[in-house]
Scaffold this active site. Structure first.
Site, PDB file in Angstrom:
ATOM      1  N   GLN A  94     -38.763 -11.863  21.490  1.00 28.97           N
ATOM      2  CA  GLN A  94     -38.671 -12.492  20.177  1.00 28.97           C
ATOM      3  C   GLN A  94     -37.744 -11.741  19.234  1.00 28.97           C
ATOM      4  O   GLN A  94     -36.952 -12.352  18.495  1.00 28.97           O
ATOM      5  CB  GLN A  94     -40.060 -12.603  19.545  1.00 28.97           C
ATOM      6  CG  GLN A  94     -40.061 -13.380  18.230  1.00 28.97           C
ATOM      7  CD  GLN A  94     -41.448 -13.475  17.626  1.00 28.97           C
ATOM      8  OE1 GLN A  94     -42.051 -12.449  17.281  1.00 28.97           O
ATOM      9  NE2 GLN A  94     -41.968 -14.682  17.502  1.00 28.97           N
ATOM     10  N   THR A 116     -10.051  -4.258   0.004  1.00 25.91           N
ATOM     11  CA  THR A 116     -11.339  -3.838   0.546  1.00 25.91           C
ATOM     12  C   THR A 116     -12.453  -4.731   0.010  1.00 25.91           C
ATOM     13  O   THR A 116     -12.320  -5.378  -1.039  1.00 25.91           O
ATOM     14  CB  THR A 116     -11.658  -2.386   0.170  1.00 25.91           C
ATOM     15  OG1 THR A 116     -11.855  -2.310  -1.254  1.00 25.91           O
ATOM     16  CG2 THR A 116     -10.545  -1.437   0.580  1.00 25.91           C
ATOM     17  N   THR A 147       0.806  -1.218   0.000  1.00 25.96           N
ATOM     18  CA  THR A 147       0.000   0.000   0.000  1.00 25.96           C
ATOM     19  C   THR A 147       0.841   1.272   0.000  1.00 25.96           C
ATOM     20  O   THR A 147       1.833   1.390   0.730  1.00 25.96           O
ATOM     21  CB  THR A 147      -0.938   0.004   1.215  1.00 25.96           C
ATOM     22  OG1 THR A 147      -1.720  -1.187   1.201  1.00 25.96           O
ATOM     23  CG2 THR A 147      -1.868   1.198   1.183  1.00 25.96           C
ATOM     24  N   GLU A 148       0.401   2.234  -0.824  1.00 23.33           N
ATOM     25  CA  GLU A 148       0.977   3.583  -0.831  1.00 23.33           C
ATOM     26  C   GLU A 148      -0.146   4.601  -0.691  1.00 23.33           C
ATOM     27  O   GLU A 148      -1.326   4.273  -0.853  1.00 23.33           O
ATOM     28  CB  GLU A 148       1.766   3.808  -2.123  1.00 23.33           C
ATOM     29  CG  GLU A 148       2.940   2.840  -2.267  1.00 23.33           C
ATOM     30  CD  GLU A 148       3.746   3.056  -3.548  1.00 23.33           C
ATOM     31  OE1 GLU A 148       3.469   4.036  -4.274  1.00 23.33           O
ATOM     32  OE2 GLU A 148       4.641   2.242  -3.810  1.00 23.33           O
ATOM     33  N   TRP A 195       0.929   1.895   6.034  1.00 17.55           N
ATOM     34  CA  TRP A 195       0.136   0.788   6.587  1.00 17.55           C
ATOM     35  C   TRP A 195       0.807  -0.571   6.410  1.00 17.55           C
ATOM     36  O   TRP A 195       0.147  -1.546   6.049  1.00 17.55           O
ATOM     37  CB  TRP A 195      -1.267   0.763   5.982  1.00 17.55           C
ATOM     38  CG  TRP A 195      -2.084   1.968   6.295  1.00 17.55           C
ATOM     39  CD1 TRP A 195      -2.474   2.956   5.421  1.00 17.55           C
ATOM     40  CD2 TRP A 195      -2.574   2.359   7.585  1.00 17.55           C
ATOM     41  NE1 TRP A 195      -3.184   3.927   6.093  1.00 17.55           N
ATOM     42  CE2 TRP A 195      -3.259   3.584   7.421  1.00 17.55           C
ATOM     43  CE3 TRP A 195      -2.500   1.793   8.856  1.00 17.55           C
ATOM     44  CZ2 TRP A 195      -3.872   4.246   8.475  1.00 17.55           C
ATOM     45  CZ3 TRP A 195      -3.113   2.450   9.921  1.00 17.55           C
ATOM     46  CH2 TRP A 195      -3.784   3.664   9.708  1.00 17.55           C
ATOM     47  N   ARG A 234     -29.375 -10.221  31.731  1.00 13.53           N
ATOM     48  CA  ARG A 234     -30.004  -8.917  31.916  1.00 13.53           C
ATOM     49  C   ARG A 234     -31.518  -9.033  31.829  1.00 13.53           C
ATOM     50  O   ARG A 234     -32.046  -9.796  31.022  1.00 13.53           O
ATOM     51  CB  ARG A 234     -29.497  -7.921  30.857  1.00 13.53           C
ATOM     52  CG  ARG A 234     -28.035  -7.544  31.012  1.00 13.53           C
ATOM     53  CD  ARG A 234     -27.791  -6.876  32.368  1.00 13.53           C
ATOM     54  NE  ARG A 234     -26.384  -6.629  32.622  1.00 13.53           N
ATOM     55  CZ  ARG A 234     -25.855  -5.419  32.774  1.00 13.53           C
ATOM     56  NH1 ARG A 234     -26.607  -4.347  32.666  1.00 13.53           N
ATOM     57  NH2 ARG A 234     -24.568  -5.290  33.038  1.00 13.53           N
ATOM     58  N   GLU A 239      -6.316  -6.242   3.290  1.00 15.60           N
ATOM     59  CA  GLU A 239      -6.142  -7.364   2.359  1.00 15.60           C
ATOM     60  C   GLU A 239      -7.116  -7.286   1.189  1.00 15.60           C
ATOM     61  O   GLU A 239      -7.660  -8.289   0.745  1.00 15.60           O
ATOM     62  CB  GLU A 239      -6.301  -8.706   3.091  1.00 15.60           C
ATOM     63  CG  GLU A 239      -5.259  -8.974   4.142  1.00 15.60           C
ATOM     64  CD  GLU A 239      -3.873  -9.138   3.553  1.00 15.60           C
ATOM     65  OE1 GLU A 239      -3.745  -9.676   2.453  1.00 15.60           O
ATOM     66  OE2 GLU A 239      -2.916  -8.697   4.201  1.00 15.60           O
ATOM     67  N   GLN A 264     -25.528  -3.297  19.817  1.00 18.11           N
ATOM     68  CA  GLN A 264     -26.917  -2.874  20.034  1.00 18.11           C
ATOM     69  C   GLN A 264     -27.543  -3.647  21.186  1.00 18.11           C
ATOM     70  O   GLN A 264     -28.264  -3.075  22.017  1.00 18.11           O
ATOM     71  CB  GLN A 264     -27.728  -3.087  18.753  1.00 18.11           C
ATOM     72  CG  GLN A 264     -29.122  -2.489  18.787  1.00 18.11           C
ATOM     73  CD  GLN A 264     -29.103  -0.968  18.711  1.00 18.11           C
ATOM     74  OE1 GLN A 264     -28.141  -0.388  18.219  1.00 18.11           O
ATOM     75  NE2 GLN A 264     -30.148  -0.328  19.213  1.00 18.11           N
TER      76      GLN A 264
END
Length: 380
Positions: free
Chosen positions: A277, A366, A124-125, A154, A266, A364, A337
């Site tokens: 459900q 995207t 990568t550059e 990177w 919880r 590796e 969530q």
């Protein structure tokens, strides 16, 4: 290409699962918080002999990419960074096996397999992340070797590596794709490792910029010849993508594990959260996608073990990497969530899974690039 694990692979799975729970889990949160390289985890993996897994028998390994994926999955279920130690050790394998001469293989592969050597791969550059063919770093002939000039970003594990496989353009023209990989060893004059990046995820395994100012490497440090170098680089990525997919499977499984433990303890509106459900359906969707990803990764890994190359492997590897890492992001998002406000607190590990999952969709190749590979194989 059998997708079921054999007895040896089941034993590896059991061993790594127990070690991950007993020895890795107590360290996982601290590695992320401090962003310090986990030398103790590296020593543990080396002691267990896990680095050898995907290497051919003549280099001390088992010759099984599927076994390697099983190990990565189990470690990634507990600690992304510890699993990453395996991945960065293994990424150079495909390139050296595909393009290396006998002397190069004998010099580097036994040390990588044992853990006595550490490597890194740098493509990568700043102007060419996904566009590998558009790199600007140049390697020009100088006597019996090459002078490398340019810079990279990177490069994961560069700060710890004994050598880096560096992609550089060769020849005298600006032709896209005329690229070779060069073995640049630590301490080479003109080669400098830059500062460590401060990352949102994958924090325990450092990534660095690299700088090359007339760095001289002998001709015998080039993988393959000037005509085949780019194919070697791409083959290395194809062979390693099942491992990246395995990290996605492990991360997703771990995020679901944490979510299940949380919702079963919880209570809200007079009952445990796990009885609602809508929540149960979220967990079911997680399990469906994780199992689908696992089978895709195993299929791609089995293809590597069967010696499948070219377009067929590229397609299997791209589908596995894309699906598994998208699944990791989706599962981690839903897990946060389910944790509610606790999901954004550093007291709980689930936000670590969320941050690490985002990294997997980018590195590796995207997932947009994976979709380009898949569609090109179908349409062009």
């Amino acid at each position: 290409m059998a997708l079921e694990l054999n007895d040896d692979q089941l034993q590896i799975q059991d061993l790594v699962r127990r070690v991950a729970r007993e020895k890795v889990a107590p360290r996982a949160q601290d590695i992320d918080l401090t962003a310090e390289y986990p030398h103790d985890m590296y020593a543990l993996i080396k002691e267990l002999g896990l680095f050898t897994l995907p290497f051919p028998a003549e280099y001390g390994g088992t010759g099984s990419m599927l076994s390697a994926c099983v190990a990565v999955e189990e470690l990634g279920r507990i600690c992304y960074n510890t699993a990453y130690l395996l991945v960065v050790q293994w990424v150079p394998i495909g390139a050296i096996l595909s393009g290396g001469n006998p002397e190069q293989k004998q010099k580097y592969l036994p040390g990588l397999a044992s853990g006595d050597l550490r490597g890194a791969l740098s493509l990568t550059e700043s102007q060419s992340g996904s566009d590998v063919a558009g790199i600007k770093t140049r390697a020009r002939r100088d006597g019996n070797g090459f002078r490398i000039n340019g810079s990279k970003i990177w490069c994961t594990n560069a700060g710890m590596a004994d050598f880096v496989l560096v992609a550089a353009k060769t020849g005298e023209d600006e032709e896209r794709g005329k690229i070779n990989l060069f073995i640049v060893e630590k301490g080479t004059p003109g080669f400098e490792v830059g500062r460590k990046e401060d990352k949102i995820g994958a924090r325990g395994i450092p990534s660095h910029a690299l700088f090359f100012d007339d760095a001289y490497v002998p001709a015998e440090n080039m993988l393959g010849d000037e005509q085949t170098g780019f194919r070697v680089a791409m083959a290395a990525l194809n062979d390693s993508r099942p491992i990246i997919g395995a990290r996605g499977v492990g991360l997703a499984q771990g995020a679901m594990d944490h979510a299940i433990d949380f919702i079963k303890t919880r209570r809200a509106f007079g009952q445990t959260i796990s009885n609602f459900q809508g929540v149960r359906w979220m967990i079911a969707d997680m399990a469906i996608q994780i199992e689908a990803s696992r089978k895709l990764v195993y299929q791609a890994a089995a293809a590597v073990d069967a010696g499948i190359k070219g377009k067929e492997l590229a397609q299997l590897a791209a589908i596995a990497k894309c699906h598994a890492t998208d699944t990791a992001m989706s599962v981690a998002t839903d897990a946060v969530q389910l944790f509610g406000a606790a999901g954004v607190s550093n007291e709980y590990p689930i936000n670590r899974y969320f941050r690490d999952a985002k990294v997997l969709q980018i590195i590796e190749g995207t997932n947009q690039i994976q979709r380009n590979i898949i569609s090109r194989n179908l349409l062009d």
